[in-house]
Design an enzyme around this catalytic site. Structure first.
Site, PDB file in Angstrom:
ATOM      1  N   CYS A  72       3.571  12.995  19.496  1.00 16.25           N
ATOM      2  CA  CYS A  72       5.054  12.201  20.061  1.00 16.25           C
ATOM      3  C   CYS A  72       5.138  12.535  21.438  1.00 16.25           C
ATOM      4  O   CYS A  72       5.264  13.609  21.777  1.00 16.25           O
ATOM      5  CB  CYS A  72       5.871  12.950  19.116  1.00 16.25           C
ATOM      6  SG  CYS A  72       7.484  12.239  19.604  1.00 16.25           S
ATOM      7  N   LYS A 131      -2.169  15.366  14.782  1.00 20.16           N
ATOM      8  CA  LYS A 131      -2.320  14.119  15.342  1.00 20.16           C
ATOM      9  C   LYS A 131      -2.085  14.126  16.696  1.00 20.16           C
ATOM     10  O   LYS A 131      -1.097  14.845  17.264  1.00 20.16           O
ATOM     11  CB  LYS A 131      -1.360  13.285  14.585  1.00 20.16           C
ATOM     12  CG  LYS A 131      -1.272  11.753  15.148  1.00 20.16           C
ATOM     13  CD  LYS A 131      -0.036  10.964  14.294  1.00 20.16           C
ATOM     14  CE  LYS A 131      -0.259   9.230  14.336  1.00 20.16           C
ATOM     15  NZ  LYS A 131       0.484   9.154  15.960  1.00 20.16           N
TER      16      LYS A 131
END
Length: 321
Positions: free
Chosen positions: A114, A156
């Site tokens: 993010c 991720k």
């Protein structure tokens, strides 16, 4: 937090790694803030999505607050396989969150991708790609403290300008026992620039665990092309699924049946109006005119939306069983 807790525990026997050993490209719904919640996950699973992620949850809040757990995480017996994504910067906090979630999900994912300023400033998200030892430590701790060997631990990430650093990060995570790695093929600074699929391929060729490709995949044809370009084991999609939840089933645009399915599922789950409406705005983007959007996008109640869908498309009336 949990619908039908006993049933959820009983059905929680799936090993998400089996998907990667099936010989087929794994089709995955990405973690999406506000959007990849239970009702939407239920919808995309009807249209050939193999694996779903929850929206990102801040692990520290989740561990500390029962209220946060109840508001951030809901599931049911059909919501599998399911990966719960956490934002974390401390190994023990991530372990505590994983232990709480373990009976109700098939794995956790550590968000290392993010790029939002608030997340980076808190030590979460994409800043973790510059802390490979911390990522390794967090993965190792979860692996050692969760008894279920089938419970997945994934990460991720975004890529570095110097791809050797990304490969090093991935190899450290693999050594710590990570199940698979999802790679968004852009750096922290990149937003709308082309995705570096060549970088994902290099990472794939450097690893022995599954790699999932992510970034700018808007159709099943895109997914197939990215698979060929990257050799990735899975394809993760975010905005493409918002625009067309039936994408993985091969539909070029959202079919009317999918819109009806969303109405039925959302009303059954008690989806808040804003979320219900926003999903429909995304789904109908390609199939409505500019003038229709002007009317539909400013509707302000569920009943107004249902009337509009019924009047214009013969849709929207919830099925009565």
């Amino acid at each position: 937090m949990i619908d039908d807790i006993t049933e959820t525990k009983e059905c929680q026997i799936k090993d998400p790694m089996d998907l990667f050993h099936s010989g087929q490209v794994v089709k995955i719904c990405a973690p999406m803030v506000r959007y990849s919640k239970l009702a939407f996950r239920t919808l995309v699973r009807k249209y050939s999505c193999d694996l779903c992620y929850t929206p990102m949850i801040v692990a520290a809040d989740f561990v500390r607050s029962a209220k946060a757990r109840d508001s951030e995480f809901t599931t049911n017996k059909g919501d599998h396989p399911l990966i719960v994504q956490f934002a974390a910067k401390e190994a023990q906090i991530l372990c505590d969150a994983a232990r709480i979630i373990c009976p109700f999900a098939d794995g956790i994912d550590l968000n290392c991708g993010c790029p939002q300023r608030w997340a980076m400033s808190e030590g979460y998200g994409a800043c973790l790609i510059n802390k490979p030892e911390l990522v390794k430590d967090m993965v190792r701790h979860v692996r050692s403290q969760i008894d279920n060997p089938k419970f997945a631990v994934s990460i991720k990430i975004r890529i570095h300008e110097d791809l050797k650093r990304t490969v090093d990060l991935c190899q450290k995570a693999e050594a710590a026992g990570v199940s698979w790695i999802t790679v968004h093929g852009r750096s922290i600074e990149e937003r709308h620039q082309p995705v570096h699929y060549d970088a994902i391929k290099i990472i794939k060729q450097s690893m022995s665990i599954p790699i999932v490709a992510n970034g700018d995949i808007k159709s099943l044809k895109d997914a197939e092309n990215v698979h060929h370009l990257t050799e990735a084991d899975g394809i993760m999609v975010a905005r493409g699924l918002l625009a067309n939840p039936a994408m993985f089933a091969g539909y070029e645009e959202t079919p009317f049946q999918c819109i009806q399915d969303w109405v039925d599922i959302a009303l059954e789950h008690g989806t808040p109006f804003t979320c219900f409406h926003h999903h429909l705005m995304y789904m109908m983007e390609r199939i409505t005119s500019k003038q229709e959007k002007k009317v539909f996008n400013v509707l302000s109640s569920t009943s107004a939306v249902l009337d509009y869908l019924n009047d214009h498309y013969g849709l929207g009336q919830m099925k009565v069983c």
